[in-house]
Scaffold this motif. Structure first.
Motif, PDB file in Angstrom:
ATOM      1  N   ASN A  22     -35.804  70.896 -63.839  1.00 57.38           N
ATOM      2  CA  ASN A  22     -34.646  70.408 -62.899  1.00 57.38           C
ATOM      3  C   ASN A  22     -33.699  71.446 -63.040  1.00 57.38           C
ATOM      4  OD1 ASN A  22     -35.400  69.660 -60.053  1.00 57.38           O
ATOM      5  ND2 ASN A  22     -34.950  67.995 -61.189  1.00 57.38           N
ATOM      6  N   MET A  23     -33.490  71.550 -64.508  1.00 58.16           N
ATOM      7  CA  MET A  23     -32.690  72.473 -66.025  1.00 58.16           C
ATOM      8  C   MET A  23     -32.696  73.565 -65.632  1.00 58.16           C
ATOM      9  SD  MET A  23     -30.090  70.101 -66.271  1.00 58.16           S
ATOM     10  CE  MET A  23     -30.276  69.307 -64.572  1.00 58.16           C
ATOM     11  N   GLU A  24     -33.507  74.135 -65.547  1.00 55.78           N
ATOM     12  CA  GLU A  24     -34.270  76.012 -65.261  1.00 55.78           C
ATOM     13  C   GLU A  24     -33.797  76.138 -63.927  1.00 55.78           C
ATOM     14  OE1 GLU A  24     -38.489  75.957 -65.882  1.00 55.78           O
ATOM     15  OE2 GLU A  24     -38.039  75.391 -68.446  1.00 55.78           O
ATOM     16  N   LYS A  25     -34.174  75.425 -63.206  1.00 59.33           N
ATOM     17  CA  LYS A  25     -33.226  75.920 -61.555  1.00 59.33           C
ATOM     18  C   LYS A  25     -31.886  76.502 -61.883  1.00 59.33           C
ATOM     19  CE  LYS A  25     -36.379  72.925 -59.215  1.00 59.33           C
ATOM     20  NZ  LYS A  25     -36.132  72.495 -57.880  1.00 59.33           N
ATOM     21  N   VAL A  26     -30.844  75.721 -62.951  1.00 66.22           N
ATOM     22  CA  VAL A  26     -29.229  76.027 -63.392  1.00 66.22           C
ATOM     23  C   VAL A  26     -29.470  77.691 -62.522  1.00 66.22           C
ATOM     24  CG1 VAL A  26     -27.405  75.551 -64.837  1.00 66.22           C
ATOM     25  CG2 VAL A  26     -28.531  73.237 -63.471  1.00 66.22           C
ATOM     26  N   GLU A 186     -34.359  63.069 -62.018  1.00 69.45           N
ATOM     27  CA  GLU A 186     -34.677  64.149 -62.822  1.00 69.45           C
ATOM     28  C   GLU A 186     -33.906  64.956 -62.951  1.00 69.45           C
ATOM     29  OE1 GLU A 186     -38.301  63.666 -61.698  1.00 69.45           O
ATOM     30  OE2 GLU A 186     -38.948  62.205 -62.120  1.00 69.45           O
ATOM     31  N   GLY A 187     -32.688  64.865 -62.378  1.00 70.59           N
ATOM     32  CA  GLY A 187     -31.503  66.086 -63.005  1.00 70.59           C
ATOM     33  C   GLY A 187     -31.104  66.500 -61.796  1.00 70.59           C
ATOM     34  N   GLN A 188     -32.051  66.351 -61.083  1.00 73.85           N
ATOM     35  CA  GLN A 188     -31.540  66.740 -59.188  1.00 73.85           C
ATOM     36  C   GLN A 188     -30.457  66.571 -58.006  1.00 73.85           C
ATOM     37  OE1 GLN A 188     -34.423  68.877 -57.702  1.00 73.85           O
ATOM     38  NE2 GLN A 188     -32.739  69.112 -55.835  1.00 73.85           N
ATOM     39  N   SER A 189     -29.877  65.427 -59.045  1.00 74.22           N
ATOM     40  CA  SER A 189     -28.122  65.241 -58.351  1.00 74.22           C
ATOM     41  C   SER A 189     -27.787  65.881 -59.688  1.00 74.22           C
ATOM     42  CB  SER A 189     -27.574  64.137 -59.093  1.00 74.22           C
ATOM     43  OG  SER A 189     -27.650  63.582 -59.838  1.00 74.22           O
ATOM     44  N   LEU A 190     -27.611  67.172 -60.745  1.00 71.77           N
ATOM     45  CA  LEU A 190     -27.538  67.515 -60.862  1.00 71.77           C
ATOM     46  C   LEU A 190     -27.457  69.005 -60.563  1.00 71.77           C
ATOM     47  CD1 LEU A 190     -26.964  66.916 -63.955  1.00 71.77           C
ATOM     48  CD2 LEU A 190     -25.289  66.357 -63.022  1.00 71.77           C
ATOM     49  N   ILE A 191     -28.422  69.141 -59.769  1.00 71.61           N
ATOM     50  CA  ILE A 191     -28.869  70.489 -59.270  1.00 71.61           C
ATOM     51  C   ILE A 191     -28.517  70.901 -57.397  1.00 71.61           C
ATOM     52  CG2 ILE A 191     -30.787  71.938 -58.021  1.00 71.61           C
ATOM     53  CD1 ILE A 191     -30.469  71.876 -60.981  1.00 71.61           C
ATOM     54  N   ASN A 192     -28.265  69.440 -57.019  1.00 69.28           N
ATOM     55  CA  ASN A 192     -27.075  69.605 -55.619  1.00 69.28           C
ATOM     56  C   ASN A 192     -25.750  69.874 -55.805  1.00 69.28           C
ATOM     57  OD1 ASN A 192     -29.990  69.205 -54.567  1.00 69.28           O
ATOM     58  ND2 ASN A 192     -29.965  66.575 -54.874  1.00 69.28           N
ATOM     59  N   GLY A 193     -25.743  68.789 -57.351  1.00 73.73           N
ATOM     60  CA  GLY A 193     -23.938  69.034 -57.092  1.00 73.73           C
ATOM     61  C   GLY A 193     -23.786  70.396 -57.643  1.00 73.73           C
ATOM     62  N   MET A 422     -20.868  66.118 -59.207  1.00 66.05           N
ATOM     63  CA  MET A 422     -20.977  65.361 -60.307  1.00 66.05           C
ATOM     64  C   MET A 422     -22.530  64.916 -59.844  1.00 66.05           C
ATOM     65  SD  MET A 422     -19.072  64.668 -63.478  1.00 66.05           S
ATOM     66  CE  MET A 422     -17.430  63.752 -62.139  1.00 66.05           C
ATOM     67  N   MET A 423     -22.383  63.568 -58.131  1.00 68.00           N
ATOM     68  CA  MET A 423     -23.040  63.154 -58.199  1.00 68.00           C
ATOM     69  C   MET A 423     -23.925  63.651 -57.426  1.00 68.00           C
ATOM     70  SD  MET A 423     -22.232  59.899 -59.737  1.00 68.00           S
ATOM     71  CE  MET A 423     -23.032  58.511 -58.324  1.00 68.00           C
ATOM     72  N   GLY A 424     -24.575  65.333 -56.331  1.00 67.92           N
ATOM     73  CA  GLY A 424     -24.355  66.044 -55.510  1.00 67.92           C
ATOM     74  C   GLY A 424     -24.811  64.622 -54.024  1.00 67.92           C
ATOM     75  N   GLU A 425     -23.786  65.067 -53.844  1.00 67.95           N
ATOM     76  CA  GLU A 425     -23.572  63.896 -52.306  1.00 67.95           C
ATOM     77  C   GLU A 425     -22.870  65.193 -51.399  1.00 67.95           C
ATOM     78  OE1 GLU A 425     -21.448  60.174 -52.854  1.00 67.95           O
ATOM     79  OE2 GLU A 425     -23.189  59.681 -54.021  1.00 67.95           O
ATOM     80  N   VAL A 426     -23.890  65.187 -50.638  1.00 64.48           N
ATOM     81  CA  VAL A 426     -23.104  65.160 -48.819  1.00 64.48           C
ATOM     82  C   VAL A 426     -22.065  64.795 -48.480  1.00 64.48           C
ATOM     83  CG1 VAL A 426     -24.048  66.403 -46.519  1.00 64.48           C
ATOM     84  CG2 VAL A 426     -25.427  65.742 -48.477  1.00 64.48           C
ATOM     85  N   PRO A 427     -21.206  65.559 -48.162  1.00 66.50           N
ATOM     86  CA  PRO A 427     -19.690  64.951 -47.708  1.00 66.50           C
ATOM     87  C   PRO A 427     -20.405  64.473 -46.519  1.00 66.50           C
ATOM     88  CG  PRO A 427     -19.491  66.945 -48.378  1.00 66.50           C
ATOM     89  CD  PRO A 427     -21.005  66.907 -48.504  1.00 66.50           C
TER      90      PRO A 427
END
Length: 600
Positions: A22-26, A186-193, A422-427
């Motif tokens: 997931n970090m590679e997607k950054v 597994e890092g997806q929240s950071l990708i989404n964020g 940071m949490m990768g949430e949808v508003p």
């Protein structure tokens, strides 16, 4: 005593590998981030913070006082050192024995609601030291005595902004909620964020404007602003909407409602359950509502005179023509209430009696006290705004929106940013926050006229303001009026509104203080039975005495306002269809101006 048990989820080798993937997607998102920041449109830097002279003056005064009274400084420093050492010692003890002493009370703060702030020695130390630092800064600012009152207020505000900005919850490494979610996903929240961050930057030409609501959940004219009506008049300043009748008969005197042009009118028509617009038609009134243009740079020379001439006076005249009456009842909300008051003064001097009564919603007319806007109404910021609008032709909507948000930065800036980035949430799908983010530009001349003449020099409430060949004062406002204000309003403080109403020349004045704030106190339908209101017919005393002696009433102020308005609205006549032969329907409500993009 509580134990500092590991509250993080179990981390396996498989989790670590997926986290790395997931970090590679950054990398891809980082390229987009660099591109959008490289194309960022510059703005006047003076709008980003106060002139450094403020801090220089404060530092000079602080150290001058410390030189004269070194014991005071030493006392503050020793207290700070002592608390810092104690924080560290407690953390060391907890790490040694594996337990956290929870007997020490810490200030309640919803930012630190995660149990790990109390039970984990690492996070507990960070929280304790942050609150110790915050207390030290606050005490230092409070101890600066020999400083102008406005400078002291500004120093207090901006120091609090620094404190809030440096909260450990704003940083990934010191936010247990964000760290837990990153591991769990597994890092997806950071990708989404990061995706949310880049998208917000791209949507605002590189400016960081935190999206507060899910824009895909709402459509103006679809599930917002749905009360039936027609645009029956349009000019360069506004569209005039006449709403369809909801009763068989209506009062003879129509209502013309002027919303603020900083935001869109549909705050008064979000949904059927809380729509003031719909409710007014259901009480048997012919209602016209102005929908202001969202100006582009071609409006640079548009001033308050244009809003009065082509907005207020034009709308009143069209409503009179369609309804075949000589008078209307007018409503002005926020800055439109201020401008309605200017219009009333102008009409008084011209001998124009077209307005039978006026209602003001949270409208400031006396700016001798600038309230929570004091930090932004001094010359360094206004000079910056003047420089910005001279270059751009307009005060771009995000600048005004950012200023409003930073008056409540924890709730409208940092909290949403943490959840989104940071949490990768949808508003959230929250209509009020959607509307809050749907701002409008302000014409250059109008913005400067308002900030200099009304806010800074307070001309309307003092010697008079020059507009359209007349010198207008509050004493010229002499129609029957009702002023609705809100108890916790941070934009138009009720006490400041009260002071302006006191200076008006009307012999019939009714003043109401609703519970809650600038929006919720106005958008307060009777069906909710939520916020009450205060009334007191005696407007001769000061504001504190007025409230102390006022009567409290449960529920919305809408019914008492309607009862007041009914007496000034004439006989019943057959319900009017929208428009007439010379004012045909140009578009169904909510019209075209409310959804137009001024940047195209």
């Amino acid at each position: 005593m509580t134990t500092s048990e590991d509250q993080m989820p179990e981390v396996t080798e498989e989790h670590i590998e997926r986290l790395k993937e997931n970090m590679e997607k950054v990398e891809t998102l980082s390229k987009r981030l660099v591109e959008v920041m490289a194309s960022k449109k510059p703005h006047t830097s003076a709008l980003d913070g106060p002139n450094q002279e403020l801090f220089a003056r404060a530092a000079t005064v602080y150290f001058a006082e410390a030189w004269q009274n070194p014991a005071k400084l030493l006392e503050q420093q020793i207290e700070y050192w002592g608390k810092s050492v104690l924080n560290f010692a407690e953390a060391q003890q907890a790490l040694t024995i594996g337990e956290v002493d929870d007997e020490h009370d810490m200030p309640a703060d919803k930012r630190f609601s995660n149990p790990m702030w109390d039970t984990n020695p690492y996070f507990r130390l960070i929280r304790q030291q942050y609150q110790t630092n915050a207390q030290a800064i606050t005490q230092a600012v409070a101890s600066v005595d020999d400083l102008d009152a406005k400078d002291k207020r500004r120093l207090s505000y901006f120091s609090q902004q620094i404190i809030d900005m440096m909260a450990p919850t704003n940083f990934l490494a010191t936010n247990p909620d964000a760290l837990q979610k990153a591991v769990e996903t597994e890092g997806q929240s950071l990708i989404n964020g990061l995706e949310n961050l880049v998208s917000d930057l791209e949507a605002n030409d590189g400016e960081l404007v935190v999206k507060l609501a899910d824009e895909n959940a709402f459509e103006v004219g679809g599930n917002l602003a749905t009360t039936p009506g027609d645009v029956i008049y349009r000019n360069r300043m506004m569209e005039l909407i006449q709403y369809k009748p909801a009763t068989e008969t209506v009062h003879e005197t129509p209502i013309v409602l002027f919303p603020p042009w900083i935001n869109k009118f549909y705050i008064l028509d979000l949904k059927a359950q809380n729509s003031l617009i719909k409710w007014i038609t259901e009480q048997g009134y012919t209602l016209f509502v102005v929908s202001w243009v969202n100006p582009n740079p071609s409006y640079a020379e548009t001033g308050m005179e244009d809003y009065i001439q082509d907005g207020f006076l034009a709308a009143i005249e069209v409503a009179k023509q369609i309804c075949k009456v000589k008078q209307v009842n007018a409503i002005g909300y926020c800055i439109a209430g201020t401008t309605l008051s200017l219009t009333l003064a102008l009409m008084k001097q011209r001998g124009d009696k077209s307005i039978k009564s006026a209602t003001l919603f949270t409208a400031l007319t006396d700016f001798s006290e600038q309230g929570e806007f004091t930090p932004f109404l001094q010359n360094d910021f206004i000079d910056g705004i003047e420089e910005e609008v001279t270059k751009e032709g307009v005060l771009r909507s995000w600048i005004m929106g950012r200023t409003m948000s930073f008056l409540r930065s924890r709730d409208l800036v940092y909290g949403p940013a943490i959840r989104s980035y940071m949490m990768g949430e949808v508003p959230p799908a929250f209509d009020l926050l959607f509307w809050n983010g749907d701002g409008a530009n302000l014409p250059a001349k109008m913005a400067v006229d308002y900030l200099r003449g009304l806010c800074q020099r307070n001309e309307f409430a003092s010697d008079g303001i020059e507009l359209l060949g007349h010198k207008l004062t509050l004493a010229d406002v002499d129609v029957p009026l009702m002023a609705i204000t809100c108890e916790t309003d941070h934009i138009a403080a009720w006490k400041d509104c009260y002071r302006g109403v006191q200076k008006m020349g009307s012999r019939s004045k009714t003043f109401v203080v609703s519970e809650s704030g600038h929006i919720a106190g106005i958008v307060n339908p009777p069906s909710k039975k939520k916020y009450g209101h205060y009334t007191n017919p005696d407007l001769k005393s000061d504001a504190d005495t007025w409230l102390k002696e006022a009567d409290f009433h449960e529920g919305s102020w809408w019914p008492i306002w309607e009862a007041w308005l009914k007496k000034r609205s004439g006989k019943q006549v057959p319900a009017r269809e929208t428009g007439d032969s010379t004012h045909p329907s140009l578009a169904p409500a909510p019209g075209t101006y409310v959804v137009a993009n001024p940047n195209i």
